[in-house]
Design a protein around this motif. Sequence first.
Motif, PDB file in Angstrom:
ATOM      1  N   GLN A  87      -4.291  11.709  25.255  1.00 26.67           N
ATOM      2  CA  GLN A  87      -3.818  11.938  23.882  1.00 26.67           C
ATOM      3  C   GLN A  87      -2.866  13.121  23.787  1.00 26.67           C
ATOM      4  O   GLN A  87      -2.479  13.500  22.674  1.00 26.67           O
ATOM      5  CB  GLN A  87      -4.998  12.067  22.902  1.00 26.67           C
ATOM      6  CG  GLN A  87      -5.384  13.471  22.493  1.00 26.67           C
ATOM      7  CD  GLN A  87      -6.580  13.964  23.283  1.00 26.67           C
ATOM      8  OE1 GLN A  87      -6.872  13.495  24.378  1.00 26.67           O
ATOM      9  NE2 GLN A  87      -7.282  14.931  22.746  1.00 26.67           N
ATOM     10  N   GLY A 138      -2.664  11.647  15.365  1.00 24.50           N
ATOM     11  CA  GLY A 138      -1.825  12.236  16.408  1.00 24.50           C
ATOM     12  C   GLY A 138      -0.337  12.057  16.154  1.00 24.50           C
ATOM     13  O   GLY A 138       0.497  12.359  17.011  1.00 24.50           O
ATOM     14  N   ASP A 150       3.557  14.244  16.550  1.00 26.51           N
ATOM     15  CA  ASP A 150       4.498  14.214  17.692  1.00 26.51           C
ATOM     16  C   ASP A 150       5.646  13.255  17.369  1.00 26.51           C
ATOM     17  O   ASP A 150       6.813  13.535  17.673  1.00 26.51           O
ATOM     18  CB  ASP A 150       3.804  13.691  18.967  1.00 26.51           C
ATOM     19  CG  ASP A 150       2.629  14.545  19.412  1.00 26.51           C
ATOM     20  OD1 ASP A 150       2.616  15.745  19.089  1.00 26.51           O
ATOM     21  OD2 ASP A 150       1.727  14.005  20.087  1.00 26.51           O
ATOM     22  N   LYS A 201       7.380  21.374  17.676  1.00 24.85           N
ATOM     23  CA  LYS A 201       6.199  20.860  16.975  1.00 24.85           C
ATOM     24  C   LYS A 201       4.959  21.614  17.465  1.00 24.85           C
ATOM     25  O   LYS A 201       4.785  21.812  18.672  1.00 24.85           O
ATOM     26  CB  LYS A 201       6.055  19.358  17.229  1.00 24.85           C
ATOM     27  CG  LYS A 201       4.820  18.727  16.592  1.00 24.85           C
ATOM     28  CD  LYS A 201       3.693  18.524  17.572  1.00 24.85           C
ATOM     29  CE  LYS A 201       2.397  18.068  16.935  1.00 24.85           C
ATOM     30  NZ  LYS A 201       1.320  17.873  17.932  1.00 24.85           N
TER      31      LYS A 201
END
Length: 401
Positions: free
Chosen positions: A209, A151, A154, A7
Motif C-alpha cells: 500500500q 489511499g 497519491d 504529497k
Amino acid sequence: MALIVKKFGGSSVANAECLKRVAWTIAESYSEGNNVVVVLSAQADTTDELISKAFELNDTPSKREMDVLLSTGEQASVALMAITLEKLGLPAVSLTGWQIGMNTDSAYGSARIKSVATERMKAELDRRRIVLVAGFQGVNKYDDITTIGRGGSDTTAVAVAVALNADLCQIYTDVDGIYTADPRLVKNAKKLDEITYDEMIELAAQGAQVLHSRSVEMAKRYGVEMEVLSSLKREPGTKVRGVNKVEHTKISGVAKDANLARVSIIGIRDEPGVAFKIFRVIANAKKNIDIILQSANNNSANDISFTVAREDLVSVVEILEENKSIIGFSEIKTSDNIAKVSIVGAGMMSAPGIAAAMFEALYDVKVNIEMIATSEIKISVLVNENDADRAVSALHEKFFD
Ligand code: ADP
Ligand code: ASP
Ligand code: MG
C-alpha cells in the motif's frame, strides 16, 4: 525554478510537531525559488475514525454522505498546514477539491478523476503562493463531493502534477522509500533506488500500500516521474519511472494482500456460457474479482472459485444466490481466512525457474498453496491467512538473501 508537487500522507501530518516539520520541508523548497504545490491526506487515523463515527449511527450510511464526511479530514489538514506556514511568514492558500476543479465521475467512495482545472492553482502560483490541495476528494457533475478511494491522495498528487505539467511528484511517507517487501513485516527488506512503473503498479495491486496503484498508472500514462521518500529523513528515496537506469535483479518485490475472500461455486454444469453468466451478474453489480480457478469435478459438473475483496463477500454471495436458477449450481462455499502473496519483477520474463523457486520456498516452510495466478511480471499464490507472513518472509529470503 521548478514546479514541484509534494504529497504528505496521514502519519506525516499527524500532529502539531509533524505539521511543523513538514512546513519546514515545504519552506525550504519554496525558498529555493520553486513553485510548490502540496497535497495532503487526513491526519493520522482521521479517516478511519470518521468511518467509525458514521457506522455508530447507521450501518448502511449513504455513500454520498460518507464522502461529505470523509472529505473533511483532508480539508482540516490543508487548513492546518496553511496556518502553520502563516506562522513562518510564508504565503500559502488551502484549497479543497471543489476549489481546484478536481472533476470526477459520480462513483461515491471510488470516484475516477475526469479532469483537473488549472486556473485557480496557476493564479495562486503566479502570486508566489504555496498551494495546499486537499487530497482524496473531488466534485461530480451534480456539484456533490466525491472521494476517490482509500489511499487516494497519491492519485490526487499525480493528477495535479499532470495538470500543471510539474517537473516532479514527490510522495513523502513514513518509510524512506519502496522496499523489496513491507519493511514493517520483513526486517531485512532492502530499499530500492528505483523501480519501473509496471513493477510498482503490480506491487501496489498485489497489496503493497506504499502507493495507490491508480497513481502509478496515471504517472505511467503521462510520464510523470515519482519519488517516494521519508518525511522525517533528508535522504533520496525511490524513483518510480519508465525504465531502470541500472540493471535489476529478476524479482523487485514481495507483497501481501490479506483483504481477500474466496467464493467457490460448486456443481455448475460443464457447458458453454456458465462462466459468462456468473461473472456477468457480478460485473453488473460492479464488484471486482481477482484470481479465478475452474476445476473439473466429474463428467458433467465443475467448480469455479474466485477471490473478491473481503468487504464484497456478503454482497457477491447474495447476488449469486439471487441468480441461482439462471446460473445453475448446487452450493456456494466461502472462506475469508485467506491471503494472497505475490512476487513481482520485470526480470522474471527472461528467467526460467522463478515459479519453481517460489513453490520450493513455500514447500520448505510447509505453506500450502490454494490457488495460483500469473502474469508476465508476477506470480501470486493464495494461502491460509495464518501462513501469509511466514510465506512472505520465506519468499523474501529465497529471492533477496
Ligand atoms: P501514507 O499515509 O503516507 O500514504 P501508507 O500507510 O499508505 O502511508 O504507506 C506507507 C506504508 O506502506 C509503510 O508504512 C509500509 O508499512 C507499507 N508498505 C507496504 N509495502 C511496502 C513496500 N514494498 N515498501 C515500502 N513500504 C511498504
Ligand atoms: N485519508 C484517505 C485514507 O485514509 C486518503 C489517503 O490517505 O490517501 O484513505
Ligand atoms: Mg498511502
